[in-house]
Design a protein around this motif. Structure first.
Motif, PDB file in Angstrom:
ATOM      1  N   THR A 177      12.880 -10.157 -36.284  1.00 17.84           N
ATOM      2  CA  THR A 177      11.883  -9.170 -35.849  1.00 17.84           C
ATOM      3  C   THR A 177      10.574  -9.425 -36.585  1.00 17.84           C
ATOM      4  O   THR A 177      10.574  -9.704 -37.783  1.00 17.84           O
ATOM      5  CB  THR A 177      12.361  -7.745 -36.154  1.00 17.84           C
TER       6      THR A 177
ATOM      7  N   VAL B 226       7.585  -6.305 -32.812  1.00  9.14           N
ATOM      8  CA  VAL B 226       7.650  -4.859 -33.027  1.00  9.14           C
ATOM      9  C   VAL B 226       6.248  -4.353 -33.369  1.00  9.14           C
ATOM     10  O   VAL B 226       5.790  -4.478 -34.497  1.00  9.14           O
ATOM     11  CB  VAL B 226       8.629  -4.512 -34.167  1.00  9.14           C
TER      12      VAL B 226
ATOM     13  N   ARG C 135       2.993  -3.223 -42.504  1.00  2.80           N
ATOM     14  CA  ARG C 135       3.237  -3.724 -43.855  1.00  2.80           C
ATOM     15  C   ARG C 135       4.283  -2.876 -44.570  1.00  2.80           C
ATOM     16  O   ARG C 135       5.173  -3.396 -45.248  1.00  2.80           O
ATOM     17  CB  ARG C 135       1.923  -3.726 -44.636  1.00  2.80           C
TER      18      ARG C 135
ATOM     19  N   MET D  35       7.794  -4.208 -46.095  1.00  4.48           N
ATOM     20  CA  MET D  35       8.200  -4.025 -47.481  1.00  4.48           C
ATOM     21  C   MET D  35       9.505  -3.253 -47.584  1.00  4.48           C
ATOM     22  O   MET D  35      10.275  -3.456 -48.521  1.00  4.48           O
ATOM     23  CB  MET D  35       7.087  -3.312 -48.251  1.00  4.48           C
ATOM     24  N   GLY D  36       9.742  -2.368 -46.644  1.00  2.00           N
ATOM     25  CA  GLY D  36      10.977  -1.594 -46.654  1.00  2.00           C
ATOM     26  C   GLY D  36      12.150  -2.358 -46.048  1.00  2.00           C
ATOM     27  O   GLY D  36      13.265  -1.847 -45.983  1.00  2.00           O
TER      28      GLY D  36
ATOM     29  N   HIS E 225      12.509  -3.286 -42.882  1.00  2.00           N
ATOM     30  CA  HIS E 225      12.881  -2.861 -41.537  1.00  2.00           C
ATOM     31  C   HIS E 225      12.541  -3.897 -40.482  1.00  2.00           C
ATOM     32  O   HIS E 225      13.081  -3.871 -39.391  1.00  2.00           O
ATOM     33  CB  HIS E 225      12.220  -1.516 -41.222  1.00  2.00           C
ATOM     34  N   VAL E 226      11.611  -4.790 -40.786  1.00  2.00           N
ATOM     35  CA  VAL E 226      11.383  -5.964 -39.943  1.00  2.00           C
ATOM     36  C   VAL E 226      11.460  -7.194 -40.847  1.00  2.00           C
ATOM     37  O   VAL E 226      11.260  -7.085 -42.057  1.00  2.00           O
ATOM     38  CB  VAL E 226      10.009  -5.921 -39.220  1.00  2.00           C
TER      39      VAL E 226
ATOM     40  N   LEU F 110      10.208   4.480 -48.695  1.00  2.00           N
ATOM     41  CA  LEU F 110      10.013   3.110 -48.213  1.00  2.00           C
ATOM     42  C   LEU F 110      11.256   2.662 -47.446  1.00  2.00           C
ATOM     43  O   LEU F 110      11.198   1.819 -46.564  1.00  2.00           O
ATOM     44  CB  LEU F 110       9.763   2.186 -49.407  1.00  2.00           C
ATOM     45  N   LEU F 111      12.375   3.273 -47.818  1.00  2.00           N
ATOM     46  CA  LEU F 111      13.631   2.915 -47.155  1.00  2.00           C
ATOM     47  C   LEU F 111      13.767   3.586 -45.789  1.00  2.00           C
ATOM     48  O   LEU F 111      14.695   3.303 -45.046  1.00  2.00           O
ATOM     49  CB  LEU F 111      14.827   3.318 -48.037  1.00  2.00           C
TER      50      LEU F 111
ATOM     51  N   GLY G  87      13.078   3.656 -42.337  1.00  2.00           N
ATOM     52  CA  GLY G  87      12.555   2.821 -41.259  1.00  2.00           C
ATOM     53  C   GLY G  87      12.400   3.643 -39.999  1.00  2.00           C
ATOM     54  O   GLY G  87      12.611   4.858 -40.005  1.00  2.00           O
ATOM     55  N   PRO G  88      12.060   2.988 -38.892  1.00  2.00           N
ATOM     56  CA  PRO G  88      11.858   3.731 -37.647  1.00  2.00           C
ATOM     57  C   PRO G  88      13.014   4.640 -37.257  1.00  2.00           C
ATOM     58  O   PRO G  88      12.780   5.777 -36.853  1.00  2.00           O
ATOM     59  CB  PRO G  88      11.650   2.616 -36.629  1.00  2.00           C
TER      60      PRO G  88
ATOM     61  N   LEU H 162      10.227   1.982 -31.529  1.00  2.00           N
ATOM     62  CA  LEU H 162      10.236   0.881 -32.495  1.00  2.00           C
ATOM     63  C   LEU H 162      11.659   0.536 -32.905  1.00  2.00           C
ATOM     64  O   LEU H 162      12.033  -0.631 -32.996  1.00  2.00           O
ATOM     65  CB  LEU H 162       9.416   1.259 -33.733  1.00  2.00           C
TER      66      LEU H 162
ATOM     67  N   ARG I 228      13.345  -1.370 -30.285  1.00  2.00           N
ATOM     68  CA  ARG I 228      12.852  -2.751 -30.219  1.00  2.00           C
ATOM     69  C   ARG I 228      13.477  -3.582 -31.318  1.00  2.00           C
ATOM     70  O   ARG I 228      13.890  -4.720 -31.105  1.00  2.00           O
ATOM     71  CB  ARG I 228      11.333  -2.769 -30.338  1.00  2.00           C
ATOM     72  N   ILE I 229      13.545  -2.978 -32.527  1.00  2.00           N
ATOM     73  CA  ILE I 229      14.156  -3.705 -33.642  1.00  2.00           C
ATOM     74  C   ILE I 229      15.625  -3.984 -33.333  1.00  2.00           C
ATOM     75  O   ILE I 229      16.139  -5.061 -33.599  1.00  2.00           O
ATOM     76  CB  ILE I 229      14.008  -2.908 -34.958  1.00  2.00           C
TER      77      ILE I 229
END
Lengths: 314, 504
Positions: free
Chosen positions: A150, A178, A187, A191-192, A194-195, B138-139, B141-142, B454, B457-458
């Protein structure tokens, strides 16, 4: 009749020359299609400040007309009177990509291209914790399982998107794109974890060197900001994509006024104080004036059109 | 992690920033004391004017107004039995009887001290919880953000009390408004009718000003308020340092109410008035003398006022860390942050620590200032505020609204849009549809849509990606609990659990 025409032509020429000589006789407006405080706005204000000096004490006012991804501002400049008192910032490839994915009242020929100041190359970037240490390893993984990788973008129809598409085309890899809402979101997601990767512009990565690993810059030459990062070209993929920010005027600007503005903008670029301020803001300068800028715009237009024709994003 | 907090301190006490806070608290008390005008309204009218200000000056004003208004609401609640803000309803129960007995001064002093304690506790909660949470987010996600948005929407619909169906309809209206503009992935135009102005969607501040500021103003002009100010003439005010020892016996109530207020604040959906009611009921339940309650028990004021100030800063915890506001006021404040180019979320703490931590200090100082500004010196004069001619007040606010909305982008289109939302808000108000779900529907609706798409899509179109990790699963369970909880409660306990009308 003939004589009349000649008179008119001479008069027009003379008055044109007079106009150019008097220019600027009133404040010059630079229209910015984004909100105050953004990268383009800061550039416009910096250029404007030094342009006042280069034009011998003229007054330059920045006017923000944010909205519709910059389209409101671009349209305003294209439709303004070409008298040299309305200029605008111009973002490539975004401004021209917009003309493909929705109805726009302007195209590549609607402007007099004065000067480009900033060129911010796109990158291939992963999180510092990523398993991919090199561009090669990253592309191998994308080829081994097409679509499993991704790639976070700041939006569709922008330089991030085009960079990813061009990289995919050059390497034969396949990515799942994405599109986030803006570079900062993309960004954060990168960093997390997720991509898997991103194609954001190099300036977006500079203050995150501990968290992000830039695998390659999509530029002709290595960037002075990150000389340690190889170009994609060095690694065997001739892909170049970047975000450009320059100054344009409406098409049909009197050539003498255009020349005067180009000279003034060239003078701005040569001022050490200007260079210093731009570097402080993290703006990589790639100054291009006049016809060369118009050619770049034309080339970017062709890239946007061909990507739109092959893989329309909406 | 907390060193940034100390680093931000010097800036906060700089003259301009501190002055903004003082002005904010005073303005907040005034606004809160005006029946019909709420903190949400005041801040939404203010936000467009803060464009040109330094961010900390703007945020100081907002923090001050929020804290001030939560106390200001107690003034007419005590003196006139008219809650100045919805969150002050529970304050009328014991405040007014005290005023009738000639103890109005003491009642207001209890209110101001309790408000201040609630605010201080809340500011500490924000300072201690937000920085570590910002790392964790930060953890998110979408798919996790999608569930947080769904959870927020469900809780505002089902926890608000009153009628969940009306809440649902309000929320749907908000979600519909969020759909206007180009879609978040492909940029396809939706409901824009070819208007470039609508392509970016509807600016939250336009909706807020229309929805929150216009209906109360119309209301203000519609109903001439007969103010019986006889109680404010017999306040029986003593200096606050002399009455303070008599309040110390409320310490248990203060602690309990602060905890309730903080918790309610963090929870998306619920707001100040729910905190005040819950803490009033809790305090009464545990009291040794429950029969004095409702007849002028100062502890009741302490319970209600501590709680409605304790939700102020804590409501910003989810707002600052995730960008998801829990209450309408927090939503307006987010609008204020965005105006200054500050994008809430984990990056805010990294990119602008001085501003975000400064904002937290401002909440703390605002709460402390409340005692001095709202205490002995000003309470008397604020009571006189109620005598201001209402038509004058109404027209000033309308002018401010028009200028403010116009100044966001410039086109008159935005002003018409705001007036349109004002008309909708007025009708909703009359038909008793709650307003907060509209605002949260607008914000959370677009969050939910964008992040759902999102996430899919991921996950390459596989819906199981939404349930793939523990955080998502916990959020799903919480959402189910919020929906099912009230239904079970109603069926088995069959109590008339009709909550308050939420407005703050």
């Amino acid at each position: 009749m003939k004589r009349y025409l000649i008179t008119v032509a001479v008069a027009a020429f003379a008055s044109g020359a007079a106009v150019a000589q008097d220019y600027p006789a009133k404040p010059i407006e630079i229209i910015v299609g984004y909100s105050a405080g953004g990268g383009t706005d800061v550039m416009a204000r910096t250029v404007g400040k030094f342009l006042e000096e280069a034009l011998g004490g003229a007054s330059v006012v920045v006017k923000n007309m944010p909205g519709a991804g910059g389209q409101i501002g671009f349209t305003e400049v294209a439709g303004a009177k070409p008298d040299g008192y309305t200029l605008g910032t111009f973002n490539l490839p975004a401004a021209l990509a917009l003309t493909y994915d929705r109805a726009a009242d302007y195209d590549v020929s609607s402007y007099t291209y004065l000067a480009n100041f900033v060129e911010d190359p796109n990158t291939i970037v992963v999180a510092a914790s990523s398993e991919f240490e090199t561009l090669e390893a990253f592309l191998e993984a994308a080829k081994a399982d097409p679509g499993a990788i991704t790639v976070g973008l700041s939006s569709l129809g922008g330089n991030d998107h085009f960079g990813a598409n061009m990289m995919a085309a050059a390497s034969g890899a396949e990515f799942t794109l994405v599109p986030f809402k803006g570079a900062a979101m993309a960004r954060t997601a990168l960093m997390g974890g997720h991509v898997a990767a991103g194609t954001m512009a190099l300036s977006q990565t500079t203050s995150f060197q501990e968290e992000l690993r830039v695998l390659a810059v999509l530029a002709e030459e290595r960037s002075a900001f990150r000389p340690d990062v190889p170009t994609a070209k060095e690694l065997g993929y001739d892909v170049q994509m970047s975000s450009l920010r320059g100054i344009v005027a409406p098409a049909g600007l009197d050539p003498e006024i255009a020349a005067k503005l180009r000279d003034a903008l060239t003078a701005v670029n040569e001022m050490p104080a200007f260079q210093e301020m731009m570097a402080e803001q993290g703006n990589p300068i790639a100054f291009v004036a006049g016809d060369a800028f118009a050619e770049i715009a034309q080339a970017q237009n062709d890239v946007a059109r061909s990507i739109w024709e092959e893989t329309p994003w909406k | 992690m907390y060193s940034d907090l100390l680093h931000a301190l010097p800036n906060v006490v700089a003259f301009a920033n501190f002055a903004a806070l003082v002005i904010g608290v005073l303005a907040g008390i005034v606004v809160g004391a005006m029946p019909g005008l709420s903190a949400t309204m005041a801040i939404s009218v203010l936000v467009p004017f803060t464009f040109g200000l330094d961010p900390l000056v703007a945020l100081g004003l907002m923090a001050g107004i929020y804290n001030g208004a939560m106390y200001g609401g107690a003034i007419p609640a005590v003196l006139l039995r008219i809650p100045g803000t919805p969150a002050a309803v529970a304050t009328t129960f014991d405040g007014y009887p005290m005023a009738q007995k000639g103890e109005g001064g003491f009642a207001l002093q209890v209110a101001v001290v309790s408000s201040s304690i609630g605010g201080i506790a809340s500011a500490f909660a924000l300072m201690l919880l937000a920085p570590p949470l910002s790392k964790v987010t930060l953890l998110f996600g979408p798919s996790e953000v999608f569930w947080v948005a769904v959870f927020g929407l469900c809780s505002i619909i089902f926890l608000l009390g009153g009628n969940p169906v009306k809440g649902l309809i309000s929320a749907c209206f908000g979600v519909f408004v969020s759909v206007v503009g180009s879609d978040p992935i492909f940029g396809t135009d939706r409901y824009t009718f070819g208007q470039l102005e609508l392509l970016d969607g509807i600016h939250i501040v336009i909706l807020l000003v229309g929805l929150y500021a216009l209906p109360p103003v119309i209301d203000l002009l519609e109903t001439p308020l007969k103010t019986d100010t006889s109680n404010s003439d017999k306040l029986g005010t003593e200096p606050i340092w002399r009455t303070l020892p008599r309040m110390l016996r409320f310490w248990k109530t203060w602690l309990r109410s602060a905890a309730i207020g903080i918790w309610i604040g963090i929870l998306p959906g619920a707001g100040g008035s729910m905190a005040a009611f819950m803490s009033y009921n809790e305090a009464r339940r545990t009291s040794k003398t429950p029969n004095t309650w409702g007849n002028g028990e100062p502890e009741g004021i302490a319970a209600s006022e501590t709680a409605n100030n304790a939700d102020t800063a804590s409501a910003l915890i989810p707002a600052l860390t995730l960008g998801i506001p829990g209450t309408a006021v927090a939503a307006v404040m987010l609008g204020g942050l965005l105006v200054h180019g500050l994008q809430p979320g984990p990056m805010l703490f990294r990119d602008n620590p001085d501003i975000v931590f400064g904002f937290m200090w401002q909440f703390l100082f605002g709460a402390i200032l409340l005692v001095f500004l709202g205490g002995s010196l000003a309470t008397n004069s604020f009571a006189k505020l109620l005598k201001l001619p209402r038509p004058l007040l109404g027209s000033v606010i309308i002018v401010l609204m028009l200028i403010g909305v116009y100044s966001i982008h410039g086109p008159m289109f935005d002003v018409y849009l705001m007036l349109g939302f004002g008309a909708v808000g007025y009708l909703m108000d009359k038909l008793k549809f709650p307003l907060p779900p509209v605002v949260l529907g607008l914000i959370l609706g677009s969050f939910a849509e964008e992040n759902l798409r999102l996430a899919l899509r991921i996950g390459r179109g596989d819906w199981s990606v939404l349930f793939a990790n523990t955080t998502s699963q916990i959020l799903v369970l919480m959402t189910v609990a919020v929906i099912v909880g009230p239904i079970i409660k109603r069926r088995y306990f069959n109590k008339s659990a009709n909550g308050p009308d939420e407005k703050a």
